[in-house]
Design a protein around this motif. Sequence first.
Motif, mmCIF file in Angstrom:
data_model
loop_
_atom_site.group_PDB
_atom_site.id
_atom_site.type_symbol
_atom_site.label_atom_id
_atom_site.label_comp_id
_atom_site.label_asym_id
_atom_site.label_seq_id
_atom_site.Cartn_x
_atom_site.Cartn_y
_atom_site.Cartn_z
ATOM 1 N N ASN A 144 -37.350 -120.423 62.765
ATOM 2 C CA ASN A 144 -37.998 -121.328 61.820
ATOM 3 C C ASN A 144 -37.046 -121.810 60.728
ATOM 4 O O ASN A 144 -37.484 -122.129 59.643
ATOM 5 C CB ASN A 144 -39.212 -120.648 61.192
ATOM 6 N N LYS A 145 -35.750 -121.841 60.972
ATOM 7 C CA LYS A 145 -34.782 -122.318 60.001
ATOM 8 C C LYS A 145 -34.841 -123.835 59.906
ATOM 9 O O LYS A 145 -35.024 -124.519 60.897
ATOM 10 C CB LYS A 145 -33.361 -121.916 60.434
ATOM 11 N N ALA A 146 -34.626 -124.322 58.701
ATOM 12 C CA ALA A 146 -34.524 -125.774 58.521
ATOM 13 C C ALA A 146 -33.155 -126.222 59.030
ATOM 14 O O ALA A 146 -32.162 -125.527 58.827
ATOM 15 C CB ALA A 146 -34.683 -126.122 57.055
ATOM 16 N N PRO A 147 -33.077 -127.356 59.650
ATOM 17 C CA PRO A 147 -31.792 -127.825 60.155
ATOM 18 C C PRO A 147 -30.814 -128.064 59.006
ATOM 19 O O PRO A 147 -31.180 -128.553 57.955
ATOM 20 C CB PRO A 147 -32.124 -129.132 60.869
ATOM 21 N N ASP A 148 -29.569 -127.716 59.221
ATOM 22 C CA ASP A 148 -28.516 -127.917 58.240
ATOM 23 C C ASP A 148 -27.962 -129.321 58.429
ATOM 24 O O ASP A 148 -27.285 -129.604 59.404
ATOM 25 C CB ASP A 148 -27.424 -126.862 58.427
ATOM 26 N N GLU A 149 -28.259 -130.194 57.472
ATOM 27 C CA GLU A 149 -27.881 -131.597 57.633
ATOM 28 C C GLU A 149 -26.432 -131.857 57.276
ATOM 29 O O GLU A 149 -25.903 -132.922 57.558
ATOM 30 C CB GLU A 149 -28.805 -132.473 56.793
ATOM 31 N N ASP A 150 -25.753 -130.904 56.633
ATOM 32 C CA ASP A 150 -24.364 -131.104 56.247
ATOM 33 C C ASP A 150 -23.408 -130.881 57.407
ATOM 34 O O ASP A 150 -22.258 -131.296 57.346
ATOM 35 C CB ASP A 150 -23.975 -130.156 55.102
ATOM 36 N N VAL A 151 -23.870 -130.200 58.434
ATOM 37 C CA VAL A 151 -23.004 -129.892 59.564
ATOM 38 C C VAL A 151 -23.010 -131.067 60.530
ATOM 39 O O VAL A 151 -24.074 -131.521 60.959
ATOM 40 C CB VAL A 151 -23.478 -128.603 60.283
ATOM 41 N N ALA A 152 -21.835 -131.556 60.849
ATOM 42 C CA ALA A 152 -21.732 -132.660 61.806
ATOM 43 C C ALA A 152 -21.938 -132.106 63.204
ATOM 44 O O ALA A 152 -21.300 -131.134 63.593
ATOM 45 C CB ALA A 152 -20.374 -133.331 61.686
ATOM 46 N N LYS A 153 -22.843 -132.726 63.949
ATOM 47 C CA LYS A 153 -23.139 -132.269 65.303
ATOM 48 C C LYS A 153 -22.732 -133.358 66.268
ATOM 49 O O LYS A 153 -23.118 -134.509 66.124
ATOM 50 C CB LYS A 153 -24.626 -131.973 65.452
ATOM 51 N N SER A 154 -21.963 -132.985 67.237
ATOM 52 C CA SER A 154 -21.572 -133.964 68.245
ATOM 53 C C SER A 154 -22.340 -133.668 69.521
ATOM 54 O O SER A 154 -22.362 -132.540 69.996
ATOM 55 C CB SER A 154 -20.070 -133.908 68.503
ATOM 56 N N ALA A 155 -23.000 -134.683 70.024
ATOM 57 C CA ALA A 155 -23.786 -134.528 71.249
ATOM 58 C C ALA A 155 -22.862 -134.563 72.457
ATOM 59 O O ALA A 155 -21.852 -135.248 72.454
ATOM 60 C CB ALA A 155 -24.824 -135.629 71.350
ATOM 61 N N TYR A 156 -23.192 -133.823 73.467
ATOM 62 C CA TYR A 156 -22.465 -133.846 74.724
ATOM 63 C C TYR A 156 -23.475 -133.759 75.854
ATOM 64 O O TYR A 156 -24.620 -133.354 75.640
ATOM 65 C CB TYR A 156 -21.434 -132.708 74.811
ATOM 66 N N VAL A 157 -23.056 -134.159 77.002
ATOM 67 C CA VAL A 157 -23.954 -134.189 78.147
ATOM 68 C C VAL A 157 -24.416 -132.764 78.449
ATOM 69 O O VAL A 157 -23.611 -131.853 78.606
ATOM 70 C CB VAL A 157 -23.260 -134.800 79.385
ATOM 71 N N GLY A 158 -25.723 -132.583 78.494
ATOM 72 C CA GLY A 158 -26.285 -131.271 78.793
ATOM 73 C C GLY A 158 -26.483 -130.411 77.565
ATOM 74 O O GLY A 158 -27.005 -129.314 77.646
ATOM 75 N N GLY A 165 -30.454 -131.004 68.826
ATOM 76 C CA GLY A 165 -30.852 -130.544 67.506
ATOM 77 C C GLY A 165 -31.363 -129.129 67.542
ATOM 78 O O GLY A 165 -31.580 -128.544 68.600
ATOM 79 N N GLU A 166 -31.527 -128.567 66.360
ATOM 80 C CA GLU A 166 -31.995 -127.187 66.278
ATOM 81 C C GLU A 166 -33.429 -127.034 66.750
ATOM 82 O O GLU A 166 -33.834 -125.960 67.170
ATOM 83 C CB GLU A 166 -31.851 -126.676 64.845
ATOM 84 N N GLU A 167 -34.204 -128.134 66.687
ATOM 85 C CA GLU A 167 -35.589 -128.048 67.151
ATOM 86 C C GLU A 167 -35.648 -127.735 68.639
ATOM 87 O O GLU A 167 -36.447 -126.919 69.088
ATOM 88 C CB GLU A 167 -36.344 -129.356 66.860
ATOM 89 N N GLU A 168 -34.781 -128.395 69.413
ATOM 90 C CA GLU A 168 -34.742 -128.141 70.858
ATOM 91 C C GLU A 168 -34.288 -126.718 71.150
ATOM 92 O O GLU A 168 -34.814 -126.061 72.042
ATOM 93 C CB GLU A 168 -33.822 -129.131 71.553
ATOM 94 N N LEU A 169 -33.304 -126.265 70.381
ATOM 95 C CA LEU A 169 -32.825 -124.896 70.558
ATOM 96 C C LEU A 169 -33.922 -123.902 70.211
ATOM 97 O O LEU A 169 -34.106 -122.899 70.905
ATOM 98 C CB LEU A 169 -31.584 -124.652 69.698
ATOM 99 N N ALA A 170 -34.675 -124.183 69.154
ATOM 100 C CA ALA A 170 -35.774 -123.298 68.766
ATOM 101 C C ALA A 170 -36.840 -123.241 69.859
ATOM 102 O O ALA A 170 -37.388 -122.177 70.155
ATOM 103 C CB ALA A 170 -36.382 -123.759 67.441
ATOM 104 N N ILE A 171 -37.112 -124.380 70.472
ATOM 105 C CA ILE A 171 -38.090 -124.412 71.565
ATOM 106 C C ILE A 171 -37.586 -123.578 72.738
ATOM 107 O O ILE A 171 -38.337 -122.789 73.323
ATOM 108 C CB ILE A 171 -38.374 -125.870 72.000
ATOM 109 N N ASP A 172 -36.301 -123.743 73.087
ATOM 110 C CA ASP A 172 -35.729 -122.959 74.184
ATOM 111 C C ASP A 172 -35.779 -121.463 73.881
ATOM 112 O O ASP A 172 -36.066 -120.651 74.765
ATOM 113 C CB ASP A 172 -34.280 -123.385 74.448
ATOM 114 N N LEU A 173 -35.503 -121.095 72.636
ATOM 115 C CA LEU A 173 -35.557 -119.674 72.267
ATOM 116 C C LEU A 173 -36.982 -119.132 72.367
ATOM 117 O O LEU A 173 -37.193 -118.010 72.803
ATOM 118 C CB LEU A 173 -35.010 -119.468 70.852
#
Length: 129
Positions: A21-35, A39-47
């Motif tokens: 239930n952590k709020a996403p850290d908006e200061d961290v640059a996230k680079s998307a890659y195939v697969g 975002g953290e929401e998707e990771l939270a759902i997977d967890l």
Amino acid sequence: YAGACEALLREAEALPAVVTNKAPDEDVAKSAYVGGCTGEEELAIDLRVERDKDLQALALQYAERAISLYEKERQAYIAALHKIRGKQENVRVDGRSPAKLHYLAAGIHAARQNYPAAVDHLSRAQICL
């Protein structure tokens, strides 16, 4: 199979402690890659999906599958040995690996309060040593 069983048991113990239930850290640059997760929401759902799986049951399936494969190989080895020697005699081919599998299965059965099965696996583990 024994390694997979142990890994699943460790995962079953660790996943409930994961804070999702952590709020996403908006200061961290996230680079998307195939697969990858976007975002953290998707990771939270997977967890949560992983946390909701019955990992103990899966670990028990692995342990019992490994035990049955070992027993099948053991019987084939003993039969071949008797055929070569030409007589029936007691052959000891057990060791630590099957004992470990029986201890793992016994622990899972005990955690699930299936004590007769746990006692059966513990007695079989003693025979292996």
